[in-house]
Design a protein around this motif. Structure first.
Motif, PDB file in Angstrom:
ATOM      1  N   ILE A  52       0.845  -1.194   0.000  1.00  0.00           N
ATOM      2  CA  ILE A  52       0.000   0.000   0.000  1.00  0.00           C
ATOM      3  C   ILE A  52       0.880   1.244   0.000  1.00  0.00           C
ATOM      4  N   GLY A  53       0.561   2.222  -0.841  1.00  0.00           N
ATOM      5  CA  GLY A  53       1.321   3.473  -0.902  1.00  0.00           C
ATOM      6  C   GLY A  53       0.711   4.417  -1.901  1.00  0.00           C
ATOM      7  N   ARG A  54       1.511   5.406  -2.364  1.00  0.00           N
ATOM      8  CA  ARG A  54       1.002   6.362  -3.347  1.00  0.00           C
ATOM      9  C   ARG A  54       1.695   6.246  -4.704  1.00  0.00           C
ATOM     10  N   ASN A  55       2.713   5.398  -4.797  1.00  0.00           N
ATOM     11  CA  ASN A  55       3.444   5.240  -6.059  1.00  0.00           C
ATOM     12  C   ASN A  55       2.973   3.972  -6.762  1.00  0.00           C
ATOM     13  N   PRO A  56       2.330   4.110  -7.926  1.00  0.00           N
ATOM     14  CA  PRO A  56       1.820   2.920  -8.631  1.00  0.00           C
ATOM     15  C   PRO A  56       2.911   1.940  -9.020  1.00  0.00           C
ATOM     16  N   LYS A  57       4.171   2.395  -9.117  1.00  0.00           N
ATOM     17  CA  LYS A  57       5.255   1.499  -9.496  1.00  0.00           C
ATOM     18  C   LYS A  57       5.759   0.671  -8.310  1.00  0.00           C
ATOM     19  N   MET A  58       5.406   1.069  -7.105  1.00  0.00           N
ATOM     20  CA  MET A  58       5.905   0.382  -5.918  1.00  0.00           C
ATOM     21  C   MET A  58       4.806  -0.345  -5.148  1.00  0.00           C
ATOM     22  N   ALA A  59       3.570   0.082  -5.321  1.00  0.00           N
ATOM     23  CA  ALA A  59       2.467  -0.493  -4.558  1.00  0.00           C
ATOM     24  C   ALA A  59       1.385  -0.986  -5.504  1.00  0.00           C
ATOM     25  N   ASN A  60       0.585  -1.947  -5.018  1.00  0.00           N
ATOM     26  CA  ASN A  60      -0.532  -2.424  -5.839  1.00  0.00           C
ATOM     27  C   ASN A  60      -1.881  -1.983  -5.284  1.00  0.00           C
ATOM     28  N   MET A  61      -1.876  -1.272  -4.156  1.00  0.00           N
ATOM     29  CA  MET A  61      -3.078  -0.577  -3.680  1.00  0.00           C
ATOM     30  C   MET A  61      -2.645   0.861  -3.412  1.00  0.00           C
ATOM     31  N   VAL A  62      -3.112   1.776  -4.254  1.00  0.00           N
ATOM     32  CA  VAL A  62      -2.529   3.124  -4.310  1.00  0.00           C
ATOM     33  C   VAL A  62      -3.561   4.175  -3.927  1.00  0.00           C
ATOM     34  N   PHE A  63      -3.155   5.076  -3.023  1.00  0.00           N
ATOM     35  CA  PHE A  63      -3.964   6.232  -2.649  1.00  0.00           C
ATOM     36  C   PHE A  63      -3.223   7.506  -3.034  1.00  0.00           C
ATOM     37  N   TYR A  64      -3.950   8.514  -3.553  1.00  0.00           N
ATOM     38  CA  TYR A  64      -3.352   9.787  -3.989  1.00  0.00           C
ATOM     39  C   TYR A  64      -2.126   9.537  -4.878  1.00  0.00           C
ATOM     40  N   PRO A  65      -2.291   8.831  -5.992  1.00  0.00           N
ATOM     41  CA  PRO A  65      -1.127   8.461  -6.802  1.00  0.00           C
ATOM     42  C   PRO A  65      -0.297   9.668  -7.216  1.00  0.00           C
ATOM     43  N   ASN A  66       0.981   9.633  -6.797  1.00  0.00           N
ATOM     44  CA  ASN A  66       1.986  10.645  -7.157  1.00  0.00           C
ATOM     45  C   ASN A  66       1.598  12.053  -6.731  1.00  0.00           C
ATOM     46  N   GLU A  67       0.695  12.200  -5.750  1.00  0.00           N
ATOM     47  CA  GLU A  67       0.361  13.517  -5.224  1.00  0.00           C
ATOM     48  C   GLU A  67       1.203  13.801  -3.991  1.00  0.00           C
ATOM     49  N   ASP A  68       1.242  15.083  -3.609  1.00  0.00           N
ATOM     50  CA  ASP A  68       1.983  15.493  -2.423  1.00  0.00           C
ATOM     51  C   ASP A  68       1.105  15.254  -1.203  1.00  0.00           C
ATOM     52  N   SER A  69       1.051  14.012  -0.759  1.00  0.00           N
ATOM     53  CA  SER A  69       0.226  13.657   0.388  1.00  0.00           C
ATOM     54  C   SER A  69       1.107  13.086   1.485  1.00  0.00           C
ATOM     55  N   SER A  70       0.493  12.781   2.634  1.00  0.00           N
ATOM     56  CA  SER A  70       1.268  12.219   3.744  1.00  0.00           C
ATOM     57  C   SER A  70       1.370  10.702   3.655  1.00  0.00           C
ATOM     58  N   VAL A  71       0.837  10.116   2.594  1.00  0.00           N
ATOM     59  CA  VAL A  71       1.019   8.692   2.331  1.00  0.00           C
ATOM     60  C   VAL A  71       2.335   8.518   1.581  1.00  0.00           C
ATOM     61  N   SER A  72       3.217   7.671   2.093  1.00  0.00           N
ATOM     62  CA  SER A  72       4.521   7.477   1.465  1.00  0.00           C
ATOM     63  C   SER A  72       4.387   6.667   0.179  1.00  0.00           C
ATOM     64  N   ARG A  73       5.452   6.715  -0.614  1.00  0.00           N
ATOM     65  CA  ARG A  73       5.434   5.977  -1.883  1.00  0.00           C
ATOM     66  C   ARG A  73       5.164   4.488  -1.655  1.00  0.00           C
ATOM     67  N   LEU A  74       5.856   3.883  -0.704  1.00  0.00           N
ATOM     68  CA  LEU A  74       5.529   2.547  -0.228  1.00  0.00           C
ATOM     69  C   LEU A  74       5.322   2.686   1.266  1.00  0.00           C
ATOM     70  N   HIS A  75       4.084   2.714   1.687  1.00  0.00           N
ATOM     71  CA  HIS A  75       3.769   3.089   3.064  1.00  0.00           C
ATOM     72  C   HIS A  75       3.758   1.891   4.014  1.00  0.00           C
ATOM     73  N   CYS A  76       2.983   0.881   3.670  1.00  0.00           N
ATOM     74  CA  CYS A  76       2.874  -0.275   4.562  1.00  0.00           C
ATOM     75  C   CYS A  76       2.500  -1.498   3.745  1.00  0.00           C
ATOM     76  N   THR A  77       2.514  -2.643   4.431  1.00  0.00           N
ATOM     77  CA  THR A  77       2.216  -3.919   3.787  1.00  0.00           C
ATOM     78  C   THR A  77       1.246  -4.715   4.647  1.00  0.00           C
ATOM     79  N   ILE A  78       0.289  -5.364   3.989  1.00  0.00           N
ATOM     80  CA  ILE A  78      -0.576  -6.334   4.662  1.00  0.00           C
ATOM     81  C   ILE A  78      -0.218  -7.704   4.108  1.00  0.00           C
ATOM     82  N   GLN A  79       0.186  -8.603   5.000  1.00  0.00           N
ATOM     83  CA  GLN A  79       0.693  -9.914   4.597  1.00  0.00           C
ATOM     84  C   GLN A  79      -0.096 -11.013   5.299  1.00  0.00           C
TER      85      GLN A  79
END
Length: 226
Positions: A112-139
């Motif tokens: 989960i993150g904001r970078n479509p190239k790093m995450a497969n569940m993306v919020f605010y893609p490539n925007e200046d938000s407080s969600v990191s490019r690769l924020h967290c993982t659910i495993q």
């Protein structure tokens, strides 16, 4: 011919050359040139000013309001339906148009993150938000779902408590997850189980926290790089 003293004197009278009539335009210009000069200067000044005033005061045509910005959509690598899903994330707060939406987890590893190239569940893609490019993982680990913070800049919280980077927390039905800062384009999610894979919810605290071993971290880093 005129006789003077018995002599005859011939006197020739030469008529002066005829006077050419004066051109009326030249005469008019000669007589009134100061007035004509002032009038020309006035036209040179008045015409541009008049044109400028016309265009400045001309009413502008009404423009149709721009269409509303399209709401950002969460990108999901797996089909966004319940088929094969093991758990869900309900968006309590987040991108416009997604509040109240249910996102299905049907992968063993969900990045989960904001970078479509790093995450497969993306919020605010490539925007200046407080969600990191690769924020967290659910495993999915055996019969438990684990939440892991991937050194996010603004942190990951579960039920209000901040996760330590690289530590994993067992998710239980009804847990609330906050990515980043909600005042700075963060995301609030509610985790819900669809199967009997995880133990029932017993405690809201983080007594279910443990650190992933080196092998698991290497695998997560490998998945994040894909």
């Amino acid at each position: 011919t005129e006789a003077v003293g018995g002599a005859t004197v011939n006197i020739e009278v030469i008529a002066p050359p005829p006077v050419k009539p004066e051109n009326p335009l030249v005469s008019l210009f000669t007589k009134y040139w100061p007035i004509l000069l002032i009038a020309c200067l006035g036209l040179v000044i008045v015409i541009p000013v008049t044109v400028a005033v016309f265009f400045l005061t001309k009413p502008k045509p009404e423009m149709a309001p721009p269409p509303p910005a399209e709401a950002q959509h969460t990108l999901i690598a797996s089909p966004p339906d319940a088929e094969g899903a093991m758990a869900t994330l309900k968006v309590l707060e987040g991108p416009p148009g997604l509040k109240g939406e249910t996102l299905y987890i049907n992968k063993v590893l969900t990045l989960i993150g904001r970078n479509p190239k790093m995450a497969n569940m993306v919020f605010y893609p490539n925007e200046d938000s407080s969600v990191s490019r690769l924020h967290c993982t659910i495993q999915l680990d055996g019969k438990y779902f684990l939440l892991i913070d991937n050194h996010s800049a603004n942190g990951t919280r579960i039920n209000g408590e901040l996760l330590k980077p690289d530590s994993s927390v067992q998710l239980r039905d009804g847990d609330e997850i906050v990515l980043g800062d909600l005042a700075k384009l963060g995301v609030k999610l509610q985790f819900n189980l669809l199967t009997e894979t995880a133990a029932p919810k017993e405690s809201a605290g983080l007594d279910r926290t443990f650190y992933i071993d080196t092998g698991d971290k290497d695998e997560l880093d490998k998945q994040a790089g894909n």
